[in-house]
Design an enzyme around this catalytic site. Structure first.
Site, mmCIF file in Angstrom:
data_model
loop_
_atom_site.group_PDB
_atom_site.id
_atom_site.type_symbol
_atom_site.label_atom_id
_atom_site.label_comp_id
_atom_site.label_asym_id
_atom_site.label_seq_id
_atom_site.Cartn_x
_atom_site.Cartn_y
_atom_site.Cartn_z
ATOM 1 N N HIS A 1 -1.403 -5.722 1.768
ATOM 2 C CA HIS A 1 -2.570 -6.699 1.933
ATOM 3 C C HIS A 1 -2.380 -7.827 1.204
ATOM 4 O O HIS A 1 -1.365 -7.753 0.144
ATOM 5 C CB HIS A 1 -3.685 -5.895 1.085
ATOM 6 C CG HIS A 1 -4.657 -5.383 1.870
ATOM 7 N ND1 HIS A 1 -5.022 -3.786 1.614
ATOM 8 C CD2 HIS A 1 -5.408 -5.618 2.780
ATOM 9 C CE1 HIS A 1 -5.837 -3.485 2.469
ATOM 10 N NE2 HIS A 1 -6.347 -4.436 3.073
ATOM 11 N N CYS B 1 -8.405 -1.920 7.808
ATOM 12 C CA CYS B 1 -7.182 -1.921 7.501
ATOM 13 C C CYS B 1 -6.817 -0.439 7.156
ATOM 14 O O CYS B 1 -5.573 -0.180 7.702
ATOM 15 C CB CYS B 1 -6.931 -2.888 6.128
ATOM 16 S SG CYS B 1 -7.203 -4.548 6.524
ATOM 17 N N GLU C 1 0.781 -1.144 -0.086
ATOM 18 C CA GLU C 1 -0.029 -0.051 0.105
ATOM 19 C C GLU C 1 0.806 1.318 0.031
ATOM 20 O O GLU C 1 1.921 1.295 0.762
ATOM 21 C CB GLU C 1 -0.947 -0.010 1.055
ATOM 22 C CG GLU C 1 -1.973 -1.122 1.426
ATOM 23 C CD GLU C 1 -2.814 -1.306 -0.026
ATOM 24 O OE1 GLU C 1 -2.898 -0.141 -0.492
ATOM 25 O OE2 GLU C 1 -3.518 -2.208 -0.039
HETATM 26 N N1 PCA Z 1 -8.774 -6.740 5.998
HETATM 27 C C1 PCA Z 1 -9.830 -5.732 6.287
HETATM 28 C C2 PCA Z 1 -9.910 -5.533 7.706
HETATM 29 C C3 PCA Z 1 -9.234 -6.816 8.338
HETATM 30 C C4 PCA Z 1 -8.688 -7.507 7.110
HETATM 31 O O1 PCA Z 1 -7.741 -8.224 7.381
HETATM 32 C C5 PCA Z 1 -9.587 -4.541 5.328
HETATM 33 O O2 PCA Z 1 -8.984 -4.810 4.104
HETATM 34 O O3 PCA Z 1 -9.869 -3.294 5.898
#
Ligand code: PCA
Length: 217
Positions: free
Chosen positions: A170, A146, A83
């Site tokens: 992610h 997140c 990110e």
């Molecule tokens: N993914 C979610 C919240 C927790 C996770 O593992 C997100 O992308 O916001």
């Protein structure tokens, strides 16, 4: 950096009806297999807008890290997403694990609109890709828990004048989550190798690589 660098990796508990979250499995696997010259600590964070700030702060206070890499699940992603930017907004498409669903709330009232990751994101994508694992720069971490944690982390770390570096990655679904469907997934071993590569890159790279990673949409 301290003599032996300290790394904090966070993963999340399951959410959205899932029974597992590959981000948590992954960071534990990274820690268990770690043999490098750094201490790797892991903490699990709740998918709970009202409790997660305290959990993150406690994790930072307890581990006093030089580098923080928060990891979350991005269901439907086909690659590891490093990110670029955290934004000061919560707009939850689904309720969190307590049923709370903020719409257009700031993560931190009155704070800047956004913070950039202070990890070497381009070098990280290059390092993951060199392992044959799909990886991309992502231009938004979404507007759910997140992004909230990513923003909260960068807001906190901005107080260290970036002496402590941090960011967010992610990961896709794990194969067990998508069995019997045509949804994309990535083997857990690949996710662990990818996050290990991000840790190693953060430890060795102060100035990010200049490699294209933009998007037109
Ligand atoms: N993914 C979610 C919240 C927790 C996770 O593992 C997100 O992308 O916001």
């Amino acid at each position: 950096m301290a003599e032996t660098p300290r790394i904090l990796l966070t993963g999340f508990e399951p959410f959205g009806g899932e029974t597992t979250n590959p981000s948590w499995t992954t960071v534990q696997a990274v820690r268990d297999a770690w043999t490098g010259d750094a201490e790797v600590h892991v903490r699990q964070l709740p998918v709970d807008f009202s409790r997660v700030d305290d959990a993150l702060q406690r994790a930072v206070d307890e581990t006093r890290p030089d580098v923080v890499i928060c990891v979350g699940q991005a269901g439907g992603a086909t690659a590891v997403q490093v990110e670029r930017v955290a934004i000061n907004v919560e707009d939850a498409r689904i309720p969190d694990n307590t049923g709370f669903q903020p719409i257009d709330e700031p993560v931190v009232p009155g704070a800047p609109a956004a913070y950039f990751s202070t990890l070497p994101i381009k070098a990280s994508v290059a390092a993951i890709s060199a392992l044959g694992i799909p990886a991309v720069i992502s231009q938004t971490a979404g507007t759910y828990t997140c992004n909230h944690v990513f923003y909260r982390l960068m807001h906190t770390l901005s107080g260290t004048q970036d002496a402590v570096r941090g960011g967010f990655v992610h990961v896709p679904y794990s194969p067990e989550q998508t069995a019997g469907t045509d949804r994309p997934s990535l083997p857990l071993a690949d996710m662990a190798a990818a996050i290990t590569a991000v840790v190693e890159t953060a430890l060795t790279t102060r100035v990010d690589a200049r490699i294209g990673g933009g998007a037109l949409d």
